[in-house]
Design a protein around this motif. Sequence first.
Motif, PDB file in Angstrom:
ATOM      1  N   ASN A   2       1.290  -1.809   0.443  1.00 45.95           N
ATOM      2  CA  ASN A   2       0.011   0.180   0.063  1.00 45.95           C
ATOM      3  C   ASN A   2       1.300   1.009   0.102  1.00 45.95           C
ATOM      4  O   ASN A   2       0.277   2.382   0.139  1.00 45.95           O
ATOM      5  N   HIS A   3       2.542   0.586  -0.033  1.00 44.91           N
ATOM      6  CA  HIS A   3       3.064   2.414  -0.014  1.00 44.91           C
ATOM      7  C   HIS A   3       2.875   3.007  -1.039  1.00 44.91           C
ATOM      8  O   HIS A   3       2.760   2.515  -2.551  1.00 44.91           O
ATOM      9  N   PRO A   4       2.935   4.898  -1.026  1.00 45.34           N
ATOM     10  CA  PRO A   4       3.040   5.473  -2.251  1.00 45.34           C
ATOM     11  C   PRO A   4       3.262   5.271  -3.299  1.00 45.34           C
ATOM     12  O   PRO A   4       3.401   5.287  -4.341  1.00 45.34           O
ATOM     13  N   LEU A   5       5.188   4.956  -3.150  1.00 43.72           N
ATOM     14  CA  LEU A   5       5.704   4.644  -3.705  1.00 43.72           C
ATOM     15  C   LEU A   5       5.895   3.169  -4.756  1.00 43.72           C
ATOM     16  O   LEU A   5       6.092   3.361  -6.098  1.00 43.72           O
ATOM     17  N   LEU A   6       5.053   2.363  -4.822  1.00 48.10           N
ATOM     18  CA  LEU A   6       5.107   1.363  -5.078  1.00 48.10           C
ATOM     19  C   LEU A   6       3.631   2.165  -5.451  1.00 48.10           C
ATOM     20  O   LEU A   6       3.178   1.360  -6.585  1.00 48.10           O
ATOM     21  N   GLU A   7       2.305   2.329  -4.754  1.00 44.83           N
ATOM     22  CA  GLU A   7       1.270   2.208  -5.807  1.00 44.83           C
ATOM     23  C   GLU A   7       1.017   3.572  -7.394  1.00 44.83           C
ATOM     24  O   GLU A   7       0.784   2.940  -7.801  1.00 44.83           O
ATOM     25  N   ALA A   8       2.229   4.465  -6.785  1.00 45.90           N
ATOM     26  CA  ALA A   8       2.319   4.830  -8.179  1.00 45.90           C
ATOM     27  C   ALA A   8       3.303   4.677  -9.364  1.00 45.90           C
ATOM     28  O   ALA A   8       3.215   5.029 -10.769  1.00 45.90           O
ATOM     29  N   GLN A   9       3.762   3.229  -8.811  1.00 47.06           N
ATOM     30  CA  GLN A   9       3.927   2.174 -10.497  1.00 47.06           C
ATOM     31  C   GLN A   9       2.628   1.126 -11.298  1.00 47.06           C
ATOM     32  O   GLN A   9       1.486   1.547 -10.949  1.00 47.06           O
TER      33      GLN A   9
ATOM     34  N   THR B  29      13.511  -8.102  -1.422  1.00 49.09           N
ATOM     35  CA  THR B  29      14.193  -8.777  -3.025  1.00 49.09           C
ATOM     36  C   THR B  29      13.091  -8.655  -3.816  1.00 49.09           C
ATOM     37  O   THR B  29      13.343  -8.195  -5.510  1.00 49.09           O
ATOM     38  N   ALA B  30      11.542  -9.037  -3.523  1.00 47.05           N
ATOM     39  CA  ALA B  30      10.974  -8.598  -4.753  1.00 47.05           C
ATOM     40  C   ALA B  30      11.127  -6.912  -5.382  1.00 47.05           C
ATOM     41  O   ALA B  30      10.903  -7.280  -6.232  1.00 47.05           O
ATOM     42  N   LEU B  31      10.247  -5.977  -3.797  1.00 40.06           N
ATOM     43  CA  LEU B  31      10.701  -4.454  -4.553  1.00 40.06           C
ATOM     44  C   LEU B  31      12.210  -4.317  -5.842  1.00 40.06           C
ATOM     45  O   LEU B  31      11.951  -3.773  -6.476  1.00 40.06           O
ATOM     46  N   SER B  32      12.774  -4.690  -5.380  1.00 37.88           N
ATOM     47  CA  SER B  32      14.238  -5.181  -6.386  1.00 37.88           C
ATOM     48  C   SER B  32      14.327  -5.872  -7.468  1.00 37.88           C
ATOM     49  O   SER B  32      14.394  -5.240  -8.601  1.00 37.88           O
ATOM     50  N   GLN B  33      13.676  -6.692  -7.507  1.00 36.88           N
ATOM     51  CA  GLN B  33      13.924  -7.473  -8.903  1.00 36.88           C
ATOM     52  C   GLN B  33      13.063  -6.906  -9.246  1.00 36.88           C
ATOM     53  O   GLN B  33      12.679  -7.107 -10.842  1.00 36.88           O
ATOM     54  N   ALA B  34      11.548  -6.050  -9.157  1.00 36.39           N
ATOM     55  CA  ALA B  34      10.907  -5.033  -9.740  1.00 36.39           C
ATOM     56  C   ALA B  34      11.372  -4.529 -10.309  1.00 36.39           C
ATOM     57  O   ALA B  34      10.570  -3.882 -11.703  1.00 36.39           O
TER      58      ALA B  34
ATOM     59  N   LEU C  81      13.130  -1.482  -8.715  1.00 41.11           N
ATOM     60  CA  LEU C  81      12.880  -0.649  -7.629  1.00 41.11           C
ATOM     61  C   LEU C  81      14.243   0.332  -7.773  1.00 41.11           C
ATOM     62  O   LEU C  81      15.132  -1.059  -7.513  1.00 41.11           O
ATOM     63  N   SER C  82      14.099   1.149  -7.477  1.00 45.23           N
ATOM     64  CA  SER C  82      16.271   1.814  -6.905  1.00 45.23           C
ATOM     65  C   SER C  82      16.370   1.260  -5.375  1.00 45.23           C
ATOM     66  O   SER C  82      15.474   1.898  -4.444  1.00 45.23           O
ATOM     67  N   ASP C  83      17.470   1.330  -5.269  1.00 39.63           N
ATOM     68  CA  ASP C  83      17.899   0.948  -3.569  1.00 39.63           C
ATOM     69  C   ASP C  83      17.130   1.915  -2.539  1.00 39.63           C
ATOM     70  O   ASP C  83      16.379   1.849  -1.600  1.00 39.63           O
ATOM     71  N   GLN C  84      16.747   2.743  -3.079  1.00 39.25           N
ATOM     72  CA  GLN C  84      16.970   4.261  -2.770  1.00 39.25           C
ATOM     73  C   GLN C  84      14.875   4.458  -1.911  1.00 39.25           C
ATOM     74  O   GLN C  84      14.675   4.577  -0.524  1.00 39.25           O
ATOM     75  N   ALA C  85      13.961   4.011  -3.277  1.00 42.54           N
ATOM     76  CA  ALA C  85      13.013   4.123  -3.457  1.00 42.54           C
ATOM     77  C   ALA C  85      12.499   2.373  -2.454  1.00 42.54           C
ATOM     78  O   ALA C  85      11.728   2.631  -1.445  1.00 42.54           O
ATOM     79  N   VAL C  86      13.279   0.850  -2.358  1.00 43.10           N
ATOM     80  CA  VAL C  86      12.828   0.344  -2.047  1.00 43.10           C
ATOM     81  C   VAL C  86      13.496  -0.038  -0.245  1.00 43.10           C
ATOM     82  O   VAL C  86      12.306  -0.322   0.703  1.00 43.10           O
TER      83      VAL C  86
ATOM     84  N   THR D 101      13.184   3.308   1.481  1.00 37.68           N
ATOM     85  CA  THR D 101      11.727   3.630   1.568  1.00 37.68           C
ATOM     86  C   THR D 101      10.677   3.209   2.386  1.00 37.68           C
ATOM     87  O   THR D 101       9.688   3.270   3.181  1.00 37.68           O
ATOM     88  N   ILE D 102      10.403   2.747   1.040  1.00 40.97           N
ATOM     89  CA  ILE D 102       9.223   1.253   1.326  1.00 40.97           C
ATOM     90  C   ILE D 102       8.693   0.776   2.343  1.00 40.97           C
ATOM     91  O   ILE D 102       7.922   0.593   2.876  1.00 40.97           O
ATOM     92  N   ILE D 103      10.077   0.073   2.554  1.00 37.22           N
ATOM     93  CA  ILE D 103      10.534  -0.819   3.671  1.00 37.22           C
ATOM     94  C   ILE D 103      10.204   0.024   4.871  1.00 37.22           C
ATOM     95  O   ILE D 103      10.085  -0.832   6.038  1.00 37.22           O
ATOM     96  N   GLU D 104      11.357   0.939   5.400  1.00 34.98           N
ATOM     97  CA  GLU D 104      11.165   1.754   6.177  1.00 34.98           C
ATOM     98  C   GLU D 104      10.103   2.156   7.027  1.00 34.98           C
ATOM     99  O   GLU D 104       9.649   2.104   7.598  1.00 34.98           O
ATOM    100  N   ASP D 105       9.597   3.149   5.854  1.00 34.50           N
ATOM    101  CA  ASP D 105       8.504   3.888   5.852  1.00 34.50           C
ATOM    102  C   ASP D 105       7.116   2.263   6.451  1.00 34.50           C
ATOM    103  O   ASP D 105       6.120   2.840   7.766  1.00 34.50           O
ATOM    104  N   SER D 106       6.700   1.511   5.352  1.00 32.18           N
ATOM    105  CA  SER D 106       6.069   0.089   5.926  1.00 32.18           C
ATOM    106  C   SER D 106       6.402  -1.030   7.188  1.00 32.18           C
ATOM    107  O   SER D 106       5.140  -1.394   8.032  1.00 32.18           O
ATOM    108  N   TYR D 107       7.312  -0.840   7.462  1.00 34.45           N
ATOM    109  CA  TYR D 107       7.255  -1.596   8.513  1.00 34.45           C
ATOM    110  C   TYR D 107       8.122  -0.683   9.991  1.00 34.45           C
ATOM    111  O   TYR D 107       9.787  -1.617  10.124  1.00 34.45           O
ATOM    112  N   HIS D 108       7.743   0.040   9.873  1.00 37.13           N
ATOM    113  CA  HIS D 108       8.844   0.629  11.130  1.00 37.13           C
ATOM    114  C   HIS D 108       7.870  -0.024  12.367  1.00 37.13           C
ATOM    115  O   HIS D 108       7.376  -0.485  12.620  1.00 37.13           O
ATOM    116  N   ARG D 109       9.448  -0.061  13.706  1.00 37.65           N
ATOM    117  CA  ARG D 109       9.334  -0.620  14.949  1.00 37.65           C
ATOM    118  C   ARG D 109       8.734  -0.561  15.801  1.00 37.65           C
ATOM    119  O   ARG D 109       7.437  -1.296  15.802  1.00 37.65           O
TER     120      ARG D 109
END
Length: 315
Positions: A48-55, A249-254, A256-261, A263-271
Amino acid sequence: MTYTMAELKVFESWYEKAGVRSTPRRLTPQDQDILKSFFPKHIVPHLNHPLLEAQEAPLKRYVEAQHLYQWLNFTAEFEVSVVLRATQKIADNKSGLELSRRIRMDAFKICVDENYHALYSMDAVDQVEQRSGIKSLDYEFAPFLARLDGVADGHPQHRELVQLLQVVVFETLITALLNDVPKDKGVITLVRDIVRDHAIDEGRHHAYFAAFFKHLWGQLSSSERVLVARLLPDIIVQSLQPATRAARTALSQAGLSDQAVNTIIEDSYHRDAVMAGIVYASERTVALFQECGVLDVPGAREAFAKAGFPQALDA
């Protein structure tokens, strides 16, 4: 309320009602069903992250399919490497506990169930790959298992006891996924069917392992109870850590840039969000421990609270 092992009757109709006994092989319909969602997005934070939704749609669909494959592969591995590992010891009378013949026979039934869950999870991976044309990425279960088993590293003489506790924890958690997926008609039929089948079997397993923990707790020495009470919070946390490695891994293989990956992981799975989900999913498990007196053991409430379970101090 949990039952004692003597009161437990959920496996009396196993030969008639278990999924392996009563349901057909679930198949992907040969129509447009495969064009539905692979997984409900609302229960997968990074989808549901906006960076992925924009793809573009194909990229988003690829990442969604990889999450389904990750979940199916994890399920198959977990059932065999964790649940079956401990349950087989119960069935074979090698758990270190005094167990009746009926308790052991019920454990054998669970072993059959879990092997079947692993089988149809892998069967689903194959079917979805063939129908969707999206190949599953390689999945590595070893890092998760190492973290989970690592809870016992400081107590090697109690490693098998910790393995029993792992199964008790995982089989008594609140698994919203098992309830949500079968109801979502926007998800491909094969996934909805196997999740529904799995949920029915897991209802029996939940009752068994809740009663089993009472049985186990009653046979522990005072020193073992102190150890168990202090290890349980970490077992819960390690059992419920999100699969961020597979998501990365899935986001990278799709593409997306390392920076985008990152951001998506850190925003989606903050502690804080992850821990809130763990606390919610373990409510019934912690309530079971409270009912059995685990939180009354010296140091237990403090251990649970330190690990992030505030309800332990309110009990």
